[in-house]
Design a protein around this motif. Structure first.
Motif, PDB file in Angstrom:
ATOM      1  N   LEU A  21       0.837  -1.204   0.000  1.00 43.80           N
ATOM      2  CA  LEU A  21       0.000   0.000   0.000  1.00 43.80           C
ATOM      3  C   LEU A  21       0.875   1.259   0.000  1.00 43.80           C
ATOM      4  O   LEU A  21       0.585   2.215  -0.728  1.00 43.80           O
ATOM      5  CB  LEU A  21      -0.925   0.011   1.212  1.00 43.80           C
ATOM      6  CG  LEU A  21      -1.805   1.257   1.299  1.00 43.80           C
ATOM      7  CD1 LEU A  21      -2.956   1.164   0.305  1.00 43.80           C
ATOM      8  CD2 LEU A  21      -2.330   1.485   2.709  1.00 43.80           C
ATOM      9  N   ALA A  52       2.064   1.799  -3.405  1.00 37.47           N
ATOM     10  CA  ALA A  52       0.998   2.258  -4.308  1.00 37.47           C
ATOM     11  C   ALA A  52       0.763   3.756  -4.169  1.00 37.47           C
ATOM     12  O   ALA A  52       0.451   4.440  -5.151  1.00 37.47           O
ATOM     13  CB  ALA A  52      -0.292   1.488  -4.023  1.00 37.47           C
ATOM     14  N   ILE A  53       0.890   4.282  -2.944  1.00 38.57           N
ATOM     15  CA  ILE A  53       0.612   5.706  -2.717  1.00 38.57           C
ATOM     16  C   ILE A  53       1.845   6.578  -2.956  1.00 38.57           C
ATOM     17  O   ILE A  53       1.754   7.646  -3.560  1.00 38.57           O
ATOM     18  CB  ILE A  53       0.071   5.923  -1.284  1.00 38.57           C
ATOM     19  CG1 ILE A  53      -1.286   5.218  -1.124  1.00 38.57           C
ATOM     20  CG2 ILE A  53      -0.084   7.415  -0.979  1.00 38.57           C
ATOM     21  CD1 ILE A  53      -1.863   5.298   0.277  1.00 38.57           C
ATOM     22  N   ASN A  58      -7.965  -4.936   2.252  1.00 39.13           N
ATOM     23  CA  ASN A  58      -7.027  -5.095   1.133  1.00 39.13           C
ATOM     24  C   ASN A  58      -7.213  -6.451   0.435  1.00 39.13           C
ATOM     25  O   ASN A  58      -7.834  -7.360   0.984  1.00 39.13           O
ATOM     26  CB  ASN A  58      -5.595  -4.957   1.657  1.00 39.13           C
ATOM     27  CG  ASN A  58      -4.599  -4.758   0.534  1.00 39.13           C
ATOM     28  OD1 ASN A  58      -4.946  -4.307  -0.555  1.00 39.13           O
ATOM     29  ND2 ASN A  58      -3.353  -5.094   0.791  1.00 39.13           N
ATOM     30  N   VAL A  79      -9.839  -2.049  -0.993  1.00 40.75           N
ATOM     31  CA  VAL A  79      -8.756  -1.641  -1.885  1.00 40.75           C
ATOM     32  C   VAL A  79      -8.016  -2.867  -2.416  1.00 40.75           C
ATOM     33  O   VAL A  79      -8.127  -3.962  -1.865  1.00 40.75           O
ATOM     34  CB  VAL A  79      -7.726  -0.721  -1.178  1.00 40.75           C
ATOM     35  CG1 VAL A  79      -8.364   0.552  -0.685  1.00 40.75           C
ATOM     36  CG2 VAL A  79      -7.028  -1.449  -0.043  1.00 40.75           C
ATOM     37  N   SER A 129      -4.061  -2.976  -3.224  1.00 40.03           N
ATOM     38  CA  SER A 129      -2.793  -2.258  -3.326  1.00 40.03           C
ATOM     39  C   SER A 129      -1.999  -2.705  -4.543  1.00 40.03           C
ATOM     40  O   SER A 129      -1.298  -1.913  -5.169  1.00 40.03           O
ATOM     41  CB  SER A 129      -1.956  -2.480  -2.058  1.00 40.03           C
ATOM     42  OG  SER A 129      -2.655  -2.071  -0.917  1.00 40.03           O
ATOM     43  N   ASN A 169      -3.720  -1.081  -7.560  1.00 38.76           N
ATOM     44  CA  ASN A 169      -4.022   0.356  -7.379  1.00 38.76           C
ATOM     45  C   ASN A 169      -5.513   0.652  -7.411  1.00 38.76           C
ATOM     46  O   ASN A 169      -5.938   1.763  -7.760  1.00 38.76           O
ATOM     47  CB  ASN A 169      -3.313   1.213  -8.439  1.00 38.76           C
ATOM     48  CG  ASN A 169      -1.851   1.423  -8.105  1.00 38.76           C
ATOM     49  OD1 ASN A 169      -1.324   0.832  -7.169  1.00 38.76           O
ATOM     50  ND2 ASN A 169      -1.192   2.263  -8.868  1.00 38.76           N
ATOM     51  N   ILE A 173      -7.202   3.462  -4.670  1.00 36.32           N
ATOM     52  CA  ILE A 173      -6.152   4.248  -4.015  1.00 36.32           C
ATOM     53  C   ILE A 173      -6.531   5.736  -4.011  1.00 36.32           C
ATOM     54  O   ILE A 173      -6.216   6.466  -3.072  1.00 36.32           O
ATOM     55  CB  ILE A 173      -4.791   4.036  -4.708  1.00 36.32           C
ATOM     56  CG1 ILE A 173      -4.365   2.560  -4.585  1.00 36.32           C
ATOM     57  CG2 ILE A 173      -3.721   4.934  -4.101  1.00 36.32           C
ATOM     58  CD1 ILE A 173      -4.242   2.054  -3.166  1.00 36.32           C
TER      59      ILE A 173
END
Length: 467
Positions: free
Chosen positions: A49, A52-53, A183, A217, A219, A222, A225
């Motif tokens: 995660l 991804a961010i 997730n 979500v 991750s 994506n 996100i």
């Protein structure tokens, strides 16, 4: 593009700390001002995660890459943006980039690519290990969090042992801003996701996260996100003290010199952490406590604080002239790098000379509250009651980012006197977390706060030596 062209400039000569705010352009442009922790069971996707961010892989060490788990606390910074055109559809209008991105990048939503995006948040992620044997490292990371993401894997039953233990830890530390992320929803069917969502809601009842949003979500793909980014912008900006003498909690320390480095190219030790109050500046003289711990000829423990000059300040690759509370900061110093290698300074406190708290070797803890039952344990120990503290018992104590062994000297109903295995720099009323050895691992059992203690004599250096 040169950094000076895409970020606000900092000028230490014009600095007025009374006018600073976490969203001041010269602050948010270069430095994160909110710490968000990633907590949850091992292999539930915390590190993925963060990548991804922020675009950053926080598992960097050989042991982590081989085992595909986080062992040390991982760190990464990210900027959160929103399209300036209000007609841009939500949550697509939210976007995240790395810490080095310009302040007003173009929107990449089709039909809005001529619009600019506005920087709303600059955040640091604290990626905590999820494995049971690394719980003390998770507690070290939790002390610097302003908010947390609790990750729960959709393809496993809820709750898992360390999901319970991590949530109990942030509950103890009174962390209010939690977001639950369901997730790996790409690995299950929709009806399974809905069923697990109900299980998650049932698990959260009666906890600090009882009304926290639960966001599905993926991750890895994506997925959603952008919705997570929207929730990040809703996290309140914590109140910060810019005026007091600076104090920084050290959570990592390094020797950045490579083997064979020449003496003329050698750099001083580097410490990383978060500033709890005040503003650090380049060229400032600072003190690290407890510093170097030694025994004198009489066998008495002596603390020698480390005095050093700040040579550089960084937030990842962003160079700073000054650093404010919130976010994770790297401080390059003039100290001998041998003192800072391999996290040797973790748990120490850095700040203005003569302003740091006392260094204690004994502590009296008050307002002790024990959990009713053990959490995070194997099935054969699950649900066992937490027994009372006993005189002579050895526990693990977490104070800020310091993890330290203690022995109970005296114990009463809600208080205890503890002998520390090593000195710690801390203050009265600071919260502490207690762990007990259960089944070969340290398990969270309760918490309290410092009432008093026996302080060590600290060797100081005359002020005129710094002039």
């Amino acid at each position: 593009m040169a950094q000076k062209e895409i970020m606000e400039q900092q000028d230490i000569r014009k600095l007025d700390v009374t006018k600073l705010h976490p969203l001041s352009p010269e602050v948010i442009s270069r430095q994160p001002t909110i710490n968000i922790g990633l907590i949850g069971h091992v292999a539930h996707g915390k590190t993925t995660l963060v990548r991804a961010i922020s675009g950053i892989q926080t598992t960097r060490f050989k042991c982590e890459l081989e085992r595909n788990i986080t062992v040390k606390l991982g760190y990464a910074n990210a900027k959160i943006y929103k399209c300036e055109d209000e007609s841009c559809p939500q949550p697509l209008c939210y976007m995240s980039y790395g810490s080095g991105k310009e302040d007003n990048p173009p929107c990449d939503v089709p039909g809005f690519r001529n619009c600019k995006m506005k920087l709303l948040r600059h955040i640091s992620f604290v990626d905590c290990p999820g494995h049971e044997i690394l719980m003390t490292r998770m507690l070290s990371g939790a002390t610097v969090m302003d908010a947390a993401f609790l990750l729960i894997a959709a393809n496993e039953s809820c709750p898992q042992p360390q999901t319970i233990e991590h949530l109990s830890a942030v509950d103890i530390l009174k962390l209010q801003n939690l977001i639950v992320l369901q997730n790996k929803v790409d690995t299950i069917q929709e009806h399974q996701a809905r069923k697990q969502y109900k299980a998650i809601r049932e698990f959260l009842k009666g906890t600090v996260a009882h009304d926290a949003p639960v966001v599905p979500v993926s991750s890895q793909l994506n997925y959603n996100i952008d919705a997570v980014c929207e929730y990040i912008t809703k996290i309140p900006i914590p109140k910060r003290d810019f005026v007091s003498p600076p104090h920084m909690v050290v959570v990592r320390s390094f020797d950045v010199n490579k083997p064979g480095c020449g003496i003329n190219d050698m750099k001083g030790g580097v410490v990383g952490g978060t500033i709890t109050k005040g503003v650090l500046k380049v060229n400032q003289i600072v003190e690290l406590r407890p510093g170097i711990i030694e025994k004198n000829a009489d066998g008495k423990t002596v603390c020698k604080p480390i005095y050093s000059r700040i040579m550089s300040l960084f937030a990842e690759q962003n160079k700073l002239q000054f650093a404010v509370p919130g976010g994770l900061i790297g401080v390059g110093t003039s100290m001998d790098p041998a003192l800072s290698r391999s996290d040797m300074l973790v748990g120490q406190v850095l700040g203005d000379v003569g302003t740091l708290p006392e260094v204690y070797i004994k502590l009296k803890i008050r307002k002790i509250k024990l959990l009713r039952r053990l959490v995070g344990v194997e099935k054969n120990d699950f649900g066992k009651q937490v027994s009372n503290l006993l005189k002579g018992e050895v526990l693990m104590l977490n104070i800020l980012s310091m993890t330290i062994g203690v022995q109970i000297i005296t114990v009463r109903k809600n208080s205890a006197t503890l002998q520390l295995t090593a000195p710690v720099c801390t203050a009265v009323a600071e919260k502490v977390v207690l762990s007990r050895r259960v089944g070969g691992h340290w398990r969270l059992i309760g918490w309290g706060e410092i009432e008093d203690g026996v302080a060590l004599d600290v060797q100081t250096i005359p002020a005129e030596m710094f002039s």
